[in-house]
Write a protein that holds these residues in place. Structure first.
Motif, PDB file in Angstrom:
ATOM      1  N   ALA A  28       0.825  -1.217   0.000  1.00 27.89           N
ATOM      2  CA  ALA A  28       0.000   0.000   0.000  1.00 27.89           C
ATOM      3  C   ALA A  28       0.858   1.266   0.000  1.00 27.89           C
ATOM      4  CB  ALA A  28      -0.939  -0.006   1.209  1.00 27.89           C
ATOM      5  N   THR A  29       2.054   1.169   0.587  1.00 25.39           N
ATOM      6  CA  THR A  29       2.925   2.359   0.670  1.00 25.39           C
ATOM      7  C   THR A  29       3.690   2.617  -0.635  1.00 25.39           C
ATOM      8  OG1 THR A  29       4.802   1.136   1.599  1.00 25.39           O
ATOM      9  CG2 THR A  29       3.261   2.112   3.169  1.00 25.39           C
ATOM     10  N   LYS A  30       3.406   1.819  -1.636  1.00 26.56           N
ATOM     11  CA  LYS A  30       4.026   2.075  -2.961  1.00 26.56           C
ATOM     12  C   LYS A  30       3.142   2.987  -3.816  1.00 26.56           C
ATOM     13  CE  LYS A  30       6.671  -2.198  -3.048  1.00 26.56           C
ATOM     14  NZ  LYS A  30       6.549  -3.618  -3.364  1.00 26.56           N
ATOM     15  N   ASN A  31       1.956   3.316  -3.285  1.00 28.13           N
ATOM     16  CA  ASN A  31       1.007   4.133  -4.041  1.00 28.13           C
ATOM     17  C   ASN A  31       1.404   5.622  -3.992  1.00 28.13           C
ATOM     18  OD1 ASN A  31      -1.145   5.265  -5.339  1.00 28.13           O
ATOM     19  ND2 ASN A  31      -2.640   4.829  -3.731  1.00 28.13           N
ATOM     20  N   THR A  32       2.390   5.991  -4.800  1.00 24.32           N
ATOM     21  CA  THR A  32       2.914   7.361  -4.766  1.00 24.32           C
ATOM     22  C   THR A  32       1.973   8.378  -5.410  1.00 24.32           C
ATOM     23  OG1 THR A  32       4.161   6.890  -6.782  1.00 24.32           O
ATOM     24  CG2 THR A  32       5.341   6.655  -4.693  1.00 24.32           C
ATOM     25  N   SER A  33       0.901   7.905  -6.038  1.00 22.20           N
ATOM     26  CA  SER A  33      -0.066   8.849  -6.631  1.00 22.20           C
ATOM     27  C   SER A  33      -0.699   9.715  -5.535  1.00 22.20           C
ATOM     28  CB  SER A  33      -1.148   8.105  -7.409  1.00 22.20           C
ATOM     29  OG  SER A  33      -1.970   7.368  -6.524  1.00 22.20           O
ATOM     30  N   LEU A  34      -0.677   9.220  -4.286  1.00 18.30           N
ATOM     31  CA  LEU A  34      -1.252   9.964  -3.157  1.00 18.30           C
ATOM     32  C   LEU A  34      -0.505  11.270  -2.868  1.00 18.30           C
ATOM     33  CD1 LEU A  34      -1.874   6.985  -0.671  1.00 18.30           C
ATOM     34  CD2 LEU A  34      -3.627   8.237  -1.929  1.00 18.30           C
ATOM     35  N   ASP A  39       5.225  15.658  -4.366  1.00 22.50           N
ATOM     36  CA  ASP A  39       6.519  14.998  -4.588  1.00 22.50           C
ATOM     37  C   ASP A  39       6.401  14.020  -5.754  1.00 22.50           C
ATOM     38  OD1 ASP A  39       8.884  13.621  -4.576  1.00 22.50           O
ATOM     39  OD2 ASP A  39       8.816  13.031  -2.477  1.00 22.50           O
ATOM     40  N   SER A  40       6.838  14.452  -6.915  1.00 20.53           N
ATOM     41  CA  SER A  40       6.719  13.603  -8.110  1.00 20.53           C
ATOM     42  C   SER A  40       7.873  12.604  -8.224  1.00 20.53           C
ATOM     43  CB  SER A  40       6.670  14.475  -9.367  1.00 20.53           C
ATOM     44  OG  SER A  40       7.804  15.311  -9.412  1.00 20.53           O
ATOM     45  N   LYS A  41       8.888  12.734  -7.336  1.00 22.35           N
ATOM     46  CA  LYS A  41      10.061  11.849  -7.428  1.00 22.35           C
ATOM     47  C   LYS A  41       9.994  10.638  -6.507  1.00 22.35           C
ATOM     48  CE  LYS A  41      13.526  15.291  -8.755  1.00 22.35           C
ATOM     49  NZ  LYS A  41      14.629  16.107  -8.212  1.00 22.35           N
ATOM     50  N   ALA A  42       9.026  10.634  -5.608  1.00 25.44           N
ATOM     51  CA  ALA A  42       8.961   9.563  -4.600  1.00 25.44           C
ATOM     52  C   ALA A  42       8.765   8.185  -5.229  1.00 25.44           C
ATOM     53  CB  ALA A  42       7.829   9.849  -3.621  1.00 25.44           C
ATOM     54  N   LYS A  43       9.521   7.218  -4.715  1.00 27.81           N
ATOM     55  CA  LYS A  43       9.378   5.825  -5.173  1.00 27.81           C
ATOM     56  C   LYS A  43       8.468   5.037  -4.229  1.00 27.81           C
ATOM     57  CE  LYS A  43      13.567   5.425  -7.915  1.00 27.81           C
ATOM     58  NZ  LYS A  43      14.147   6.772  -7.801  1.00 27.81           N
ATOM     59  N   ASP A  44       8.303   5.569  -3.023  1.00 23.39           N
ATOM     60  CA  ASP A  44       7.342   5.013  -2.057  1.00 23.39           C
ATOM     61  C   ASP A  44       6.928   6.170  -1.144  1.00 23.39           C
ATOM     62  OD1 ASP A  44       9.351   5.383  -0.113  1.00 23.39           O
ATOM     63  OD2 ASP A  44      10.110   3.358  -0.369  1.00 23.39           O
ATOM     64  N   LEU A  45       6.231   5.860  -0.062  1.00 27.34           N
ATOM     65  CA  LEU A  45       5.697   6.931   0.791  1.00 27.34           C
ATOM     66  C   LEU A  45       6.543   7.192   2.033  1.00 27.34           C
ATOM     67  CD1 LEU A  45       1.906   6.044   0.460  1.00 27.34           C
ATOM     68  CD2 LEU A  45       3.178   7.810  -0.773  1.00 27.34           C
ATOM     69  N   GLU A  46       7.787   6.695   2.036  1.00 24.46           N
ATOM     70  CA  GLU A  46       8.696   6.961   3.164  1.00 24.46           C
ATOM     71  C   GLU A  46       8.797   8.467   3.384  1.00 24.46           C
ATOM     72  OE1 GLU A  46      10.033   5.338   5.932  1.00 24.46           O
ATOM     73  OE2 GLU A  46      11.520   4.206   4.776  1.00 24.46           O
ATOM     74  N   MET A  90      13.666  25.440  -1.347  1.00 21.89           N
ATOM     75  CA  MET A  90      13.529  23.984  -1.229  1.00 21.89           C
ATOM     76  C   MET A  90      12.151  23.556  -1.712  1.00 21.89           C
ATOM     77  SD  MET A  90      15.119  23.546   2.620  1.00 21.89           S
ATOM     78  CE  MET A  90      15.506  21.783   2.609  1.00 21.89           C
ATOM     79  N   ASN A  91      12.031  22.288  -2.088  1.00 16.90           N
ATOM     80  CA  ASN A  91      10.707  21.735  -2.365  1.00 16.90           C
ATOM     81  C   ASN A  91      10.282  20.883  -1.167  1.00 16.90           C
ATOM     82  OD1 ASN A  91      11.960  19.168  -2.700  1.00 16.90           O
ATOM     83  ND2 ASN A  91      12.318  19.594  -4.864  1.00 16.90           N
ATOM     84  N   VAL A  92       9.036  20.418  -1.186  1.00 19.41           N
ATOM     85  CA  VAL A  92       8.510  19.647  -0.043  1.00 19.41           C
ATOM     86  C   VAL A  92       9.377  18.419   0.215  1.00 19.41           C
ATOM     87  CG1 VAL A  92       6.529  18.354   0.866  1.00 19.41           C
ATOM     88  CG2 VAL A  92       6.145  20.477  -0.397  1.00 19.41           C
ATOM     89  N   ARG A  93       9.761  17.735  -0.853  1.00 20.76           N
ATOM     90  CA  ARG A  93      10.581  16.524  -0.711  1.00 20.76           C
ATOM     91  C   ARG A  93      11.871  16.801   0.064  1.00 20.76           C
ATOM     92  NH1 ARG A  93      11.130  11.528  -2.531  1.00 20.76           N
ATOM     93  NH2 ARG A  93      13.184  10.664  -2.905  1.00 20.76           N
ATOM     94  N   GLU A  94      12.560  17.885  -0.307  1.00 24.11           N
ATOM     95  CA  GLU A  94      13.831  18.226   0.361  1.00 24.11           C
ATOM     96  C   GLU A  94      13.614  18.546   1.840  1.00 24.11           C
ATOM     97  OE1 GLU A  94      16.140  20.008  -3.565  1.00 24.11           O
ATOM     98  OE2 GLU A  94      14.797  21.289  -2.405  1.00 24.11           O
ATOM     99  N   GLY A 171      16.459  10.216  -0.415  1.00 21.60           N
ATOM    100  CA  GLY A 171      15.088  10.130   0.092  1.00 21.60           C
ATOM    101  C   GLY A 171      15.069  10.220   1.604  1.00 21.60           C
ATOM    102  N   PRO A 172      13.888  10.358   2.205  1.00 20.81           N
ATOM    103  CA  PRO A 172      13.778  10.399   3.672  1.00 20.81           C
ATOM    104  C   PRO A 172      14.267   9.094   4.294  1.00 20.81           C
ATOM    105  CG  PRO A 172      11.721  11.086   2.616  1.00 20.81           C
ATOM    106  CD  PRO A 172      12.567  10.469   1.547  1.00 20.81           C
ATOM    107  N   ILE A 173      14.821   9.199   5.505  1.00 28.25           N
ATOM    108  CA  ILE A 173      15.333   7.997   6.186  1.00 28.25           C
ATOM    109  C   ILE A 173      14.372   7.522   7.284  1.00 28.25           C
ATOM    110  CG2 ILE A 173      17.752   8.484   5.632  1.00 28.25           C
ATOM    111  CD1 ILE A 173      18.062   9.414   8.608  1.00 28.25           C
ATOM    112  N   CYS A 174      13.266   8.262   7.454  1.00 29.49           N
ATOM    113  CA  CYS A 174      12.220   7.859   8.401  1.00 29.49           C
ATOM    114  C   CYS A 174      11.014   8.751   8.135  1.00 29.49           C
ATOM    115  CB  CYS A 174      12.691   8.012   9.856  1.00 29.49           C
ATOM    116  SG  CYS A 174      12.825   9.735  10.406  1.00 29.49           S
TER     117      CYS A 174
END
Length: 213
Positions: A28-34, A39-46, A90-94, A171-174
């Motif tokens: 379920a955490t692979k659904n990056t469309s959420l 964040d268009s670069k996310a590979k998962d929801l970490e 910065m962007n949200v991801r950063e 990517g985020p570490i937590c």
């Protein structure tokens, strides 16, 4: 869900508390469309599974849980914060990546803006972040973490290893909480470049390597 857990660790909490299979939650955490619009670069929801006390009915699906946690993140990371991120360049991801580092470095609320300042100051002058939790995360991803960091681990080749690579990790570490996100957006106005643990849960901050040593 406490602050600072990884997706894997959150999955374990839900398996224990609600009987949701870990593999279902991870799927379920692979659904990056959420989070596509932030964040268009996310590979998962970490990084985006917001730590909070949640009340879920029995039999709820993993997808619904994940959607609720993402919704909570978006509620906290509102337009004011998004504007502040832009003001910082910065962007949200950063911001989320930086907040995840802060989350793992200290649990003391008043230290978070100071840790944030150190990382911001280092990024500004092109200095490596040298953040130990990034090594731990890199080792855990490969199943090689043995509950402590050895000197040789600082040479462990991973894009997450901030001793080897400049800038933020990929990517985020937590999954950071509100205080760490806020600290990433509002670093303390100090010139510190270093901090070292006092072995009591707090840190000593300094501006020069000499003082740090």
């Amino acid at each position: 869900i406490p602050e600072g857990l990884t997706i894997e660790e959150i999955a374990e909490v839900y398996e224990e508390k609600l009987g949701i299979l870990k593999k279902d939650f991870l799927e379920a955490t692979k659904n990056t469309s959420l989070i596509k619009e932030i964040d268009s670069k996310a590979k998962d929801l970490e990084g985006y599974l917001f730590p909070e006390t949640y009340h879920f009915p029995k039999g709820i699906s993993a997808n619904k849980i994940v959607e609720t946690m993402i919704l909570q993140f978006k509620k906290i990371f509102d337009n004011k914060w998004r504007k502040r991120a832009l003001d910082l360049g910065m962007n949200v991801r950063e911001v989320v990546i930086l907040a995840s580092l802060i989350e793992k470095e200290t649990s003391v609320p008043e230290e978070k803006p100071l840790i944030s300042a150190v990382f911001h100051n280092r990024l500004k002058i092109g200095m490596k972040l040298e953040c130990d939790p990034t090594i731990i995360y890199a080792l855990k991803r490969e199943g090689k973490y043995e509950n402590r960091i050895r000197t040789r681990d600082k040479k462990f080749d991973s894009p997450y290893n901030t001793y080897l690579y400049y800038g933020l990790p990929p990517g985020p570490i937590c999954n950071p909480g509100k205080e760490s996100l806020e600290a990433a957006l509002f670093p303390a106005p100090v010139k510190y470049l270093y901090f070292v643990s006092k072995n009591n849960g707090t840190h000593y901050f300094s501006t020069s390597l000499k003082e740090h040593n």
